[in-house]
Enzyme design. Structure first.
Site, PDB file in Angstrom:
ATOM      1  NE  ARG A  77      -0.485   3.141  -0.803  1.00  0.00           N
ATOM      2  CZ  ARG A  77      -1.769   3.414  -1.060  1.00  0.00           C
ATOM      3  NH1 ARG A  77      -2.424   4.281  -0.326  1.00  0.00           N
ATOM      4  NH2 ARG A  77      -2.409   2.783  -2.029  1.00  0.00           N
ATOM      5  CG  HIS A 116      -5.909   3.097   4.012  1.00  0.00           C
ATOM      6  ND1 HIS A 116      -4.661   2.643   3.658  1.00  0.00           N
ATOM      7  CD2 HIS A 116      -6.409   3.666   2.889  1.00  0.00           C
ATOM      8  CE1 HIS A 116      -4.423   2.916   2.384  1.00  0.00           C
ATOM      9  NE2 HIS A 116      -5.475   3.546   1.897  1.00  0.00           N
TER      10      HIS A 116
END
Ligand code: NAP
Length: 311
Positions: free
Chosen positions: A226, A274
């Site tokens: 993250r 991502h």
């Protein structure tokens, strides 16, 4: 009755509905937006992907929530106070996909692809020294479902692998560390640092100037966990000063990464959108269905997220 609560487009939500219904033929699964007041009262399980917390609050009989994603920091912060049990996706296919990404981008750094791409742009014919994989140490932050699978894939490829977790762990062929002191030891030996930690109050900002400065000279970073675990300004400083060589970033504080963000154009940063380990709808639907069938027949919930720890 099961509610499917997502912020997906209607088309994508339909694909999930079909996959889940196929695996749970005895259940009624309805997208939240199609539930009337009466039906909402009957829902006891919600299958979710980034749900609006206000939708969840409108399901008074809800007993637990199953996410189709592995990362749950947003669910914990938005729904933690409700104390509803949260189950996250743990899928061997997801672990394989992530381990593959870790190996691929480790090779990218190990075989100096960023440097050769730069040499080509500059028409420079230059050969860098070769090191064998066992001469390169990969430090894994996080040895959970994704970290452990990545560790064994890297070992198979011949790298020296060390890892860090919250509690003490033992993994075949991997030297493991835990605690603050363990982190310092791991950092001091990691030629390539791979972050696979969950985002929690403890891991937010973990990779700051002080910790990045403990890496060996010319170390690189892969962040597939993250964005907020890494302090971007401190990373850029370490890259600009030449203390660190390169960073491969798949996750960011704000996603999509804003077009004017400096990370896009940094010569020592590879930006990925991502993509390191997307949820596989087919395998995930089967796992979610298996957990729901076990609950229906035994009343037992799968392992739930620890709301205090945050993962
Ligand atoms: P997991 O099974 O819960 O494992 C988490 C690991 O991190 C565990 O080893 C845990 O230690 C360790 N950890 C947690 N807090 C720590 C702390 N404060 N200090 C040291 N170690 C700590 O999670 P996972 O399934 O491997 O997933 C990890 C993360 O990957 C997810 O949370 C998600 O954010 C991210 N992810 C990214 C993508 C992508 O496409 N980029 C895809 C899926 C997931 P213990 O073993 O002691 O508990």
């Amino acid at each position: 009755m099961i509610a499917l609560v997502t912020r997906m487009t209607a088309d994508v939500e339909q694909l999930w509905l079909a996959a889940l219904s196929q695996n749970l033929p005895g259940e009624t699964i309805v997208p939240f937006r199609q539930l009337d007041e009466d039906a909402r009262q009957k829902v006891d399980i919600a299958i979710v992907a980034n749900p609006d917390p206000a939708d969840i609050a409108r399901l008074p009989g809800l007993k637990w929530i199953h996410s189709v994603w592995a990362g749950v920091e947003r669910l914990v912060s938005e729904l933690g106070e409700s104390r509803l049990p949260i189950v996250r996706l743990v899928d061997p296919q997801l672990s394989r996909t992530m381990a593959e990404a870790v190996l691929v981008w480790t090779y990218y750094l190990f075989r100096d692809m960023p440097a050769y791409a730069k040499f080509q742009r500059e028409h420079v014919w230059q050969q860098l020294a070769y090191r064998r994989p066992e001469q390169v140490t990969i430090g894994l932050l996080g040895l959970g479902a994704l970290g452990a699978a990545s560790a064994s894939r890297l070992k198979e490829a011949g790298f020296s692998v060390i890892g860090w977790s919250r509690s003490a762990k033992s993994l075949a062929g991997v030297e493991t560390f835990h605690g603050e002191e363990g982190l310092d030891l791991l950092l001091s030996r990691s030629d390539i640092l791979v972050c696979l930690l969950p985002l929690t109050s403890e891991t937010k900002g973990l990779l700051n100037r002080d910790r990045l400065s403990k890496l060996p000279a010319d170390a690189s970073l892969i962040n597939f966990a993250r964005g907020p675990i890494v302090v971007d300004g401190d990373l850029i400083e370490a890259l600009d000063s030449g203390a660190m060589k390169h960073a491969v970033l798949d996750v960011f504080d704000i996603e999509p990464l804003p077009a004017d963000n400096a990370l896009w154009d940094h010569p020592a940063i590879t930006v990925l959108p991502h993509i390191s380990a997307p949820t596989d709808r087919e395998t995930a639907a089967a796992i979610v269905a298996g957990n729901i069938l076990t609950y229906r027949s035994t009343g037992a919930l799968p392992t739930t997220v620890d709301l205090e720890r945050g993962y």
